[in-house]
Structures are given as C-alpha cells and as structure tokens.
Write an enzyme that holds these catalytic residues in place. Sequence first.
Site, PDB file in Angstrom:
ATOM      1  N   ASP A 101      53.754 151.352  67.604  1.00 38.36           N
ATOM      2  CA  ASP A 101      52.824 150.220  67.602  1.00 38.36           C
ATOM      3  C   ASP A 101      51.356 150.595  67.428  1.00 38.36           C
ATOM      4  O   ASP A 101      50.491 149.703  67.371  1.00 38.36           O
ATOM      5  CB  ASP A 101      53.006 149.386  68.877  1.00 38.36           C
ATOM      6  CG  ASP A 101      52.835 150.212  70.165  1.00 38.36           C
ATOM      7  OD1 ASP A 101      52.099 151.220  70.138  1.00 38.36           O
ATOM      8  OD2 ASP A 101      53.432 149.830  71.191  1.00 38.36           O
ATOM      9  N   HIS A 116      58.397 158.674  66.306  1.00 38.72           N
ATOM     10  CA  HIS A 116      59.237 157.749  65.546  1.00 38.72           C
ATOM     11  C   HIS A 116      58.477 156.984  64.462  1.00 38.72           C
ATOM     12  O   HIS A 116      58.982 156.008  63.936  1.00 38.72           O
ATOM     13  CB  HIS A 116      59.923 156.767  66.511  1.00 38.72           C
ATOM     14  CG  HIS A 116      60.898 157.428  67.442  1.00 38.72           C
ATOM     15  ND1 HIS A 116      61.263 156.923  68.660  1.00 38.72           N
ATOM     16  CD2 HIS A 116      61.592 158.595  67.309  1.00 38.72           C
ATOM     17  CE1 HIS A 116      62.140 157.743  69.241  1.00 38.72           C
ATOM     18  NE2 HIS A 116      62.344 158.756  68.440  1.00 38.72           N
ATOM     19  N   CYS A 127      59.401 154.781  44.376  1.00 40.65           N
ATOM     20  CA  CYS A 127      58.279 155.545  43.805  1.00 40.65           C
ATOM     21  C   CYS A 127      57.386 156.179  44.873  1.00 40.65           C
ATOM     22  O   CYS A 127      56.492 156.948  44.555  1.00 40.65           O
ATOM     23  CB  CYS A 127      57.433 154.666  42.884  1.00 40.65           C
ATOM     24  SG  CYS A 127      56.422 153.456  43.765  1.00 40.65           S
TER      25      CYS A 127
HETATM   26  P1  CNA Z   1      63.373 151.877  76.718  1.00 40.15           P
HETATM   27  O1  CNA Z   1      64.691 152.541  76.616  1.00 40.15           O
HETATM   28  O2  CNA Z   1      63.303 150.424  76.507  1.00 40.15           O
HETATM   29  O3  CNA Z   1      62.831 152.226  78.186  1.00 40.15           O
HETATM   30  C1  CNA Z   1      61.631 151.693  78.663  1.00 40.15           C
HETATM   31  C2  CNA Z   1      61.472 152.170  80.101  1.00 40.15           C
HETATM   32  O4  CNA Z   1      60.168 151.803  80.544  1.00 40.15           O
HETATM   33  C3  CNA Z   1      62.463 151.547  81.082  1.00 40.15           C
HETATM   34  O5  CNA Z   1      63.041 152.588  81.856  1.00 40.15           O
HETATM   35  C4  CNA Z   1      61.609 150.611  81.951  1.00 40.15           C
HETATM   36  O6  CNA Z   1      62.033 150.595  83.304  1.00 40.15           O
HETATM   37  C5  CNA Z   1      60.255 151.243  81.845  1.00 40.15           C
HETATM   38  N1  CNA Z   1      59.121 150.318  81.926  1.00 40.15           N
HETATM   39  C6  CNA Z   1      58.964 149.112  81.328  1.00 40.15           C
HETATM   40  N2  CNA Z   1      57.739 148.614  81.569  1.00 40.15           N
HETATM   41  C7  CNA Z   1      57.106 149.548  82.339  1.00 40.15           C
HETATM   42  C8  CNA Z   1      55.802 149.616  82.912  1.00 40.15           C
HETATM   43  N3  CNA Z   1      54.888 148.641  82.741  1.00 40.15           N
HETATM   44  N4  CNA Z   1      55.486 150.717  83.642  1.00 40.15           N
HETATM   45  C9  CNA Z   1      56.404 151.705  83.839  1.00 40.15           C
HETATM   46  N5  CNA Z   1      57.640 151.682  83.323  1.00 40.15           N
HETATM   47  C10 CNA Z   1      57.981 150.617  82.572  1.00 40.15           C
HETATM   48  O7  CNA Z   1      62.286 152.528  75.753  1.00 40.15           O
HETATM   49  P2  CNA Z   1      62.145 154.046  75.262  1.00 40.15           P
HETATM   50  O8  CNA Z   1      60.797 154.178  74.695  1.00 40.15           O
HETATM   51  O9  CNA Z   1      62.592 155.014  76.269  1.00 40.15           O
HETATM   52  O10 CNA Z   1      63.224 154.072  74.082  1.00 40.15           O
HETATM   53  C11 CNA Z   1      62.908 154.662  72.949  1.00 40.15           C
HETATM   54  C12 CNA Z   1      62.853 153.724  71.743  1.00 40.15           C
HETATM   55  C13 CNA Z   1      62.304 152.348  72.015  1.00 40.15           C
HETATM   56  C14 CNA Z   1      61.904 154.326  70.784  1.00 40.15           C
HETATM   57  O11 CNA Z   1      62.614 154.693  69.648  1.00 40.15           O
HETATM   58  C15 CNA Z   1      60.863 153.266  70.443  1.00 40.15           C
HETATM   59  O12 CNA Z   1      60.523 153.304  69.082  1.00 40.15           O
HETATM   60  C16 CNA Z   1      61.511 151.977  70.779  1.00 40.15           C
HETATM   61  N6  CNA Z   1      60.609 150.829  71.048  1.00 40.15           N
HETATM   62  C17 CNA Z   1      59.271 150.910  70.815  1.00 40.15           C
HETATM   63  C18 CNA Z   1      58.447 149.823  71.079  1.00 40.15           C
HETATM   64  C19 CNA Z   1      56.954 149.945  70.815  1.00 40.15           C
HETATM   65  O13 CNA Z   1      56.543 150.620  69.866  1.00 40.15           O
HETATM   66  N7  CNA Z   1      56.095 149.336  71.642  1.00 40.15           N
HETATM   67  C20 CNA Z   1      58.983 148.644  71.597  1.00 40.15           C
HETATM   68  C21 CNA Z   1      60.386 148.582  71.825  1.00 40.15           C
HETATM   69  C22 CNA Z   1      61.173 149.694  71.547  1.00 40.15           C
END
Ligand code: CNA
Length: 235
Positions: A101, A116, A127
């Site tokens: 993002d 990623h 191209c």
């Molecule tokens: P995930 O598997 O969704 O895990 C997110 C983790 O963050 C969970 O364990 C939650 O409990 C924890 N969490 C959520 N909000 C908070 C907060 N405010 N404070 C602390 N902890 C929090 O996501 P991962 O990133 O581990 O998984 C990897 C994927 C998700 C990647 O390939 C990303 O590209 C992909 N992704 C990215 C986005 C983005 O770019 N914003 C959004 C959704 C998914």
Amino acid sequence: MTLQQMIDSSDNIVFFGGAGVSTESGIPDYRSADGLYNQAYSHPPEVMLSRDFFRANPSEFYRFHRDKMIHTEAKPNAAHIALARLEQAGKLRVVITQNIDELHQQAGSKSVIELHGSVYKNYCTRCGKRFGVEAILEAADVPYCTCGGVIRPDVVLYQEQLDDAVVEAAEGYLSDADMLIVAGTSLAVYPAANLIHLYRGDKLALINLSETSADSHADLIIREKVGEVLQQLVL
Ligand code: CNA
C-alpha cells in the site's frame, strides 16, 4: 526490558510488518475478524490473488483487486509516522513490509523493502511498459496496454516467487540488526515469515493483536494496536 528501553539501547533496528500495520488506516487485513478471510467471496484471497486465477479469470481478479487491494484514500497512521521518525532519529535501518500500500513511503520512510511489491506499480505483461495505479482504476474491466497486452500489478501473487535481490537485501538487514520489531503480521505467509529467523539478537519485540508462530522466540510481546504502542515512544 520495555519496548522503550530496547529502542533506547539500539541503533540498528529493523521493523518487519504486515497488514496489521495498516488496519488503523482503514485497510482490512486478511486474518482478523473483519479481515478479508471472513468476508463473503467466491474464493479465499489466496485463490483470488494467485497467478493461476489471474490468468484464468482476469476480470474477476481485477474486480477483487480494485475493490479490496487498492486503497488510494488511505492515509498513514500513527505506526507509519512513528517509524518514519525512528528512521530520521538514526535508530531504524529499514522497514521490511509485506504490505503493498506504500503507506510507509507516504509517511516519509526512505528505507523500505517491499517483499510483495506495490499496487501503485503495474506493467504490461507483453511489452513491459510501466503504469501507475490510474491505469487500473480507470479501466472498466481488465486493463490493457496500447500494444494489446494485459497490464498486471507489480505484486507477488500466490504461486509466484519473491524477487531474489529483494530477499537478499532483507536478509542482510535482518542478520545485522541489533533489534527486531515484528508487528501486525500473522506470520502465516511464507517465505516472508521465515525471514525473521535470521535475526540472532536478544531484542525481538512482537506487537500483534493475536498470537503468532514466533511468540515463543520473542523477548517482549505486546498485544495492543501497533499504532497506539508506537506513538507512545519517546524519541
Ligand atoms: P494477516 O495474515 O492478515 O495478519 C495480520 C495480523 O495483524 C493479525 O495477526 C492481526 O491480529 C494483526 N493486527 C491487525 N491489526 C493490528 C493492529 N492494529 N495492531 C497490531 N496487530 C494487528 O496479514 P499478513 O501481513 O501477516 O499476511 C501477509 C499478506 C497480507 C501479505 O502478502 C500482504 O500483501 C497482504 N495484505 C496486505 C495489505 C496491505 O498492503 N495493507 C492488506 C491486506 C493483506
């Protein structure tokens, strides 16, 4: 040691984060209760965001991608801002993110490794011409280049490999770090999640709302929102 004490005694900190870093900006993650895994879609995100699905159903892929993965309205939150300040203060070496993002860069972080890729970078599969996010948002359906090729996001889809140079750079920082902060990631997506094991120091701080597979390795676990935690730091 508290998080503040760990940071005070470090000057080569690496931050490793995921989707949970951006939930306080209004971007849903995958695995929280209101995350994308718990919303009704024809397939789970790892299917919709796979290379096979992109090739077989580009129209459906782009419907999901536009709707759920592109958030041009999102603004950096307290976590992104605190990390940019930590870098300016000479404490933080790099942010290694799984996010696509660009909110770290928007907050002012200069040293960012995107494992990623980014939804703001796109290219023609025929191209190679580069496109911004507008090409994706403005297309009514599948975006095409003037050469006729399909445009795709420069993100690592499921079934695709991470870029070797990007991984090597992340590995270098992690093996040299004197402190590692892991936050907002379920550590369920590989090979990204394996990278944190290259850190060999004794200041591994984990800030995550739910449990992760690395909890047993952590020297400090904070189960609070990462933005709320990081904004309390005194630099
Ligand atoms: P995930 O598997 O969704 O895990 C997110 C983790 O963050 C969970 O364990 C939650 O409990 C924890 N969490 C959520 N909000 C908070 C907060 N405010 N404070 C602390 N902890 C929090 O996501 P991962 O990133 O581990 O998984 C990897 C994927 C998700 C990647 O390939 C990303 O590209 C992909 N992704 C990215 C986005 C983005 O770019 N914003 C959004 C959704 C998914």
